[in-house]
Design an enzyme around this catalytic site. Structure first.
Site, PDB file in Angstrom:
ATOM      1  N   ILE A 122       0.852  -1.176   0.000  1.00  0.00           N
ATOM      2  CA  ILE A 122       0.000   0.000   0.000  1.00  0.00           C
ATOM      3  C   ILE A 122       0.898   1.240   0.000  1.00  0.00           C
ATOM      4  O   ILE A 122       1.787   1.366   0.841  1.00  0.00           O
ATOM      5  CB  ILE A 122      -0.931   0.022   1.223  1.00  0.00           C
ATOM      6  N   LYS A 123       0.652   2.130  -0.944  1.00  0.00           N
ATOM      7  CA  LYS A 123       1.473   3.343  -1.046  1.00  0.00           C
ATOM      8  C   LYS A 123       0.920   4.432  -0.116  1.00  0.00           C
ATOM      9  O   LYS A 123      -0.274   4.749  -0.145  1.00  0.00           O
ATOM     10  CB  LYS A 123       1.502   3.843  -2.485  1.00  0.00           C
ATOM     11  N   VAL A 124       1.814   4.989   0.688  1.00  0.00           N
ATOM     12  CA  VAL A 124       1.460   6.035   1.651  1.00  0.00           C
ATOM     13  C   VAL A 124       2.449   7.190   1.483  1.00  0.00           C
ATOM     14  O   VAL A 124       3.662   6.967   1.443  1.00  0.00           O
ATOM     15  CB  VAL A 124       1.531   5.508   3.105  1.00  0.00           C
TER      16      VAL A 124
END
Length: 939
Positions: free
Chosen positions: A137-139
């Site tokens: 998941i890109k944050v």
């Protein structure tokens, strides 16, 4: 060993910054995995191109429409399916590398970037929904994102931390990751089951710093800051993961959070194309690259560890940057904020693209329609050959063998493939320049250029017009002295910005214009201010760049040198003039980027809807079947697009005894006025049915046709790219090298010889006319002594006789002042000939056409008859020998006559039929009289 595996042995994994449905399902992703690819990253911009630019998702969208879902819910189902499919393919890599690689990254909605808890909740929901252990998941690495990283890692969720630009921010990210591992351990989780990368952005740093370096004239430092910054970040990385604190986690199975180099596609076309791969190779790193950079690296990238080299030089460089007054920390903070905004814009564009796609599916509208009328089987067979030979994939791989045995004028002519992306990156700088020019009170802009440098700007100026508060742009691409004099009278130099535009930097006509208007402006504003009124658009290292520096031009825009003039519409040659008149260049380029998505190799022209590939294949195959006169019918608003596409096709395909003749601006006549050598293309705006009835008659008459529907004029961004790609494909199909122009120089050489003779003898050498009639001197390649025999011998008495003489088309070359009245008269002559001989008739003003259709006229099969109309010069203007000097050895009147007779001789030398009419009196009256004489003979 495959190159990517060799790189992996050095400690670096290559991930692919790209995703789309057919890329996954069509076998291309698996093929890259087999070559050693180790991961995939995605973002809203990539999905926008894929969904808006193809039919990959149309069936899914049709099914989802009936479920009463919101646009965002439809988006989520579409992209999650892609992520799941890609993750399944990457899973063997995940196991083979013991969960080091094999990941697919997916982004949390950028709308939540400043809300920590909302981001955490959304990330957990998406991770559970995707249900693949090898998903990250890109944050974003914002202050709100840091606690998100800790919580997600502490929950056993893989994280790709994005938008890191500074070393200090990277330290915060690494700390958040370690805290997350400690939290996971405290919760009894398995540390070895979670993974993370820290995405450190590269090229955007150079783009921002180099802009500041430009302001202070420190060009030698450009393109170095980003790699230096990354090298120091890597030193911090090594230090962090050798602490006692880390060793304690390592014993419990923790994995290093590898540095991932992001944004590694080269944005400055003057830099080496693998700069940000070759310069960042090192242990425990990842480099995520866009497709073009990936192919460039496989082709000629290096395999040497470089990340820990020249650290002292990196420190010295960054210190020097600071000493110059450039605050790198402030720049990186701004870049992160801008990055968030760009992601938000991309996400909004993506949602809008899906909304638009939904409406089109509901309306069942076709933006690209093909009716082949008897040629379907041949096209289908050719399409399968195109697929089997991987033609589109090989174009993106820059495989010169598609067109020739050697890379000459191919490998260094494919920069147009990334023009939309490069120009979009440079758009803010362009807009800053335009804002400054507007503030300085300029009212007009006059572009001085020829061919590829002038035709796209003309499309923008004539199609979009000038937005309130911006400069009125006009184009000077005629050496007729009366055309030059018009702008002496109309444009006050004090209020005018002159755009000197030439790729080579040595185009004779352009330099003549520049010297003339420089001297005019010098006299009006003085030596101190004259340079402020001039800008240059050219290739690096050109003669114009040198001259512009000497004359202190206000601005020099250096374009990618790996782009030919006719393929330069979406580069600086087209985009800078477009911005000057207020065109929304970001919207235009985004539309072009969507067409790039439609053109990609993953969008199979057989099983997908790759319209540029289909169009090019149709153009090429029909030309092979002797349907080689591609005739354009356009909405009135789009008429000037025809002039640009005419050059693209004619100069690209008219050589080696072959050619596809583009016919633009011709009267739409009833079907019986056309021979069976036509292929019709109708480009129209939505809700414009003005040409529909006439077009359908041509369809019913059995002509093959393509119809292209544009929503608005901004779709021209995509149309430029569609035709560039189509022309490249047509070159492959017809076995023509589309990027060189071997015959263009012939007329120029002969014109220069005539001018040299003029310089020595004081007069131009001209042949004796065959005869003189009513103040018209007539020259012909036969021995006719009157109009009747001339027309009958060269053209024939009717359409059948025209063909029997080996003629296929007529080209009218008008070396006269371009005016609306002259346009009408030439159009009348053209239509008269078209109706009589049922042939393609083209019209071009000289010397402008020499830079567009001139290549085809001398390089095709020689089936044309050429009618030159040369006007007398009533008011001549001298061309300065040098800018700033009053000395002059030549006038514009002498130049245009030398160009006309030089081209005549070049055509004769190539075995073409040439009729030349030298008008000794008023152009309009003489052309009218000429038309009447021809009409009387052929009636």
């Amino acid at each position: 060993m495959l190159k990517l595996n060799q790189l992996a042995s050095l400690g670096q994994s290559i991930w692919y910054d790209y995703i789309r449905r057919q890329f996954i399902t069509g076998g291309e992703l698996q093929s890259l995995i087999d070559k050693g690819l180790r991961g995939v990253t995605s973002n809203p911009s990539i999905f926008e191109k894929a969904i808006a630019g193809s039919s990959d998702y149309d069936e899914d969208i049709k099914n989802l429409i009936s479920q009463n879902l919101s646009v965002e819910e439809i988006y989520e189902k579409l992209v999650i399916k892609d992520i799941q499919l890609a993750a399944s393919l990457m899973l063997p890599v995940y196991y083979k590398t013991d969960s080091l690689d094999g990941y697919v990254s997916f982004e949390v909605s950028p709308k939540l970037a400043h809300d920590t808890q909302a981001t955490i909740d959304e990330a957990k929901r998406l991770y559970k929904l995707i249900d693949r252990k090898n998903v990250m998941i890109k944050v974003p690495a914002t202050q709100e994102g840091l606690p998100t990283i800790t919580e997600l890692i502490g929950s056993g969720i893989n994280v790709n931390v994005t938008l890191i630009f500074s070393i200090e921010n990277y330290k915060q990210v690494a700390e958040a990751y370690i805290q997350g591992l400690e939290l996971l351990s405290a919760r009894g989780g398995k540390l070895s089951a979670v993974s993370s990368v820290a995405s450190f952005f590269i090229s955007r740093i150079d783009s921002a710093v180099d802009k500041e370096l430009d302001k202070i004239g420190q060009e030698e430092l450009k393109g170095k800051t980003a790699i230096a910054n990354a090298k120091l970040a890597y030193k911090v990385f090594e230090k962090i993961y050798h602490t006692e604190r880390w060793k304690s986690l390592l014993k419990r199975g923790a994995k290093v959070q590898r540095l991932l180099w992001a944004s590694t596609g080269v944005k400055n076309p003057l830099f080496p194309d693998t700069l940000y791969v070759d310069g960042l190779i090192g242990k425990q790193t990842v480099n995520t690259v866009p497709p073009i950079t990936f192919n460039d690296f496989l082709n000629h990238g290096s395999l040497i560890v470089t990340i820990d080299e020249n650290i002292e030089e990196a420190v010295e460089l960054l210190n020097k940057i600071r000493e110059l007054g450039i605050d790198v920390n402030a720049i990186t903070e701004k870049l992160q904020l801008e990055g968030l905004e760009l992601f938000s814009i991309s996400f909004r564009n993506l949602i809008e693209a899906i909304r638009s796609k939904i409406e089109k599916i509901k309306e069942q509208s076709q933006s690209f329609r093909v009716i082949l009328n008897g040629y379907q089987s041949a096209i289908d067979n050719s399409m399968m050959e195109l697929k089997m030979q991987r033609v589109i994939e090989r174009i993106w791989e820059k495989d010169y063998t598609l067109w020739a045995d050697r890379p000459t004028e191919i490998s260094n002519r494919l920069g147009w493939l990334k023009s939309p992306d490069v120009s979009l990156v440079m758009s803010d700088d362009i807009l800053d320049f335009v804002e400054a020019v507007n503030k300085d009170g300029y009212k007009n802009a006059l572009l001085l250029g020829m061919g590829g440098s002038s035709l796209a700007p003309e499309v923008f100026a004539k199609t979009f017009g000038t937005k309130a508060g911006y400069l009125n742009l006009e184009i000077l691409d005629s050496t007729h002295p009366e055309a030059v004099f018009e702008y002496v009278e109309r444009f006050d130099p004090k209020e005018t910005l002159y755009i000197v535009s030439t790729k080579s930097g040595g185009t004779g006509e352009t330099f003549s214009f520049m010297k003339f208007f420089y001297n005019l402006t010098l006299k009006r504003v003085g030596k101190e201010k004259v340079g402020e009124h001039f800008i240059a658009i050219t290739d690096p290292g050109s003669g114009l760049e040198s001259t512009a520096k000497q004359l202190n031009f206000r601005k020099i825009f250096l374009n990618d040198p790996n782009i030919g003039g006719r393929y330069s519409a979406l580069s600086l040659f087209g985009i800078v003039p477009a911005a000057i008149i207020g065109v929304d260049i970001k919207k235009l380029l985004n539309n072009a980027a969507i067409m790039v998505g439609n053109s990609e190799g993953a969008n199979c022209p057989v099983h997908g809807d790759n319209t540029p590939a289909k169009l090019g294949l149709i153009m090429g195959e029909l030309a092979n079947q002797e349907r080689d006169k591609i005739t354009f019918i356009t909405s009135q608003k789009l008429s000037f697009f025809g002039n640009w596409v005419e050059q693209l096709i004619a100069e690209s395909t008219g050589k080696s005894g072959k050619g596809i003749l583009p016919v633009v601006g011709q009267e739409i006549l009833s079907p019986e006025n056309y021979s069976n050598d036509r292929f019709f293309v109708n480009i129209k705006l939505k809700n414009d049915d003005s040409n529909d009835a006439a077009f359908e008659k041509l369809v019913n008459a059995g002509h093959p046709v393509v119809s292209i529907l544009l929503d608005d004029v901004y779709d021209l961004g995509g149309e430029f790219f569609r035709w560039e790609m189509a022309t490249a494909v047509a070159g492959w199909r017809t076995m023509i090298q589309p990027f060189d122009q071997p015959n263009v120089e012939s007329a120029k050489i002969l014109a220069r010889e005539m001018l040299a003779q003029y310089s020595n003898e004081g007069k131009l050498s001209q042949p004796n006319p065959n005869f003189v009639s009513d103040c018209i001197k007539v020259y012909s390649t036969d021995y006719s002594k009157d109009f009747k025999s001339l027309i009958q011998n060269q053209l024939g008495v009717d359409a059948d006789d025209f063909r029997k003489k080996g003629n296929q088309y007529i080209a009218i070359h008008a070396y006269i002042k371009p005016t609306t009245d002259n346009d009408k008269m030439l159009h009348s002559l053209r239509t008269l000939l078209q109706e009589k001989y049922k042939s393609a008739v083209t019209v071009g003003y000289g010397p402008r056409f020499l830079h567009s259709t001139g290549q085809l006229h001398k390089g095709d099969a020689g089936k044309g008859v050429f009618i030159q109309i040369i006007s007398s010069v009533k008011k001549d203007l001298q061309i300065p020998d040098e800018a700033g000097s009053d000395d002059s050895k030549m006038s514009f009147g002498t130049l245009i006559k030398a160009q006309a007779f030089g081209d005549r001789k070049a055509l004769k030398n190539a075995g073409r039929k040439v009729i030349t009419f030298l008008l000794e009196s008023d152009d309009l009256k003489s052309i009218n009289k000429l038309t009447e004489k021809i009409e009387e003979i052929i009636d």
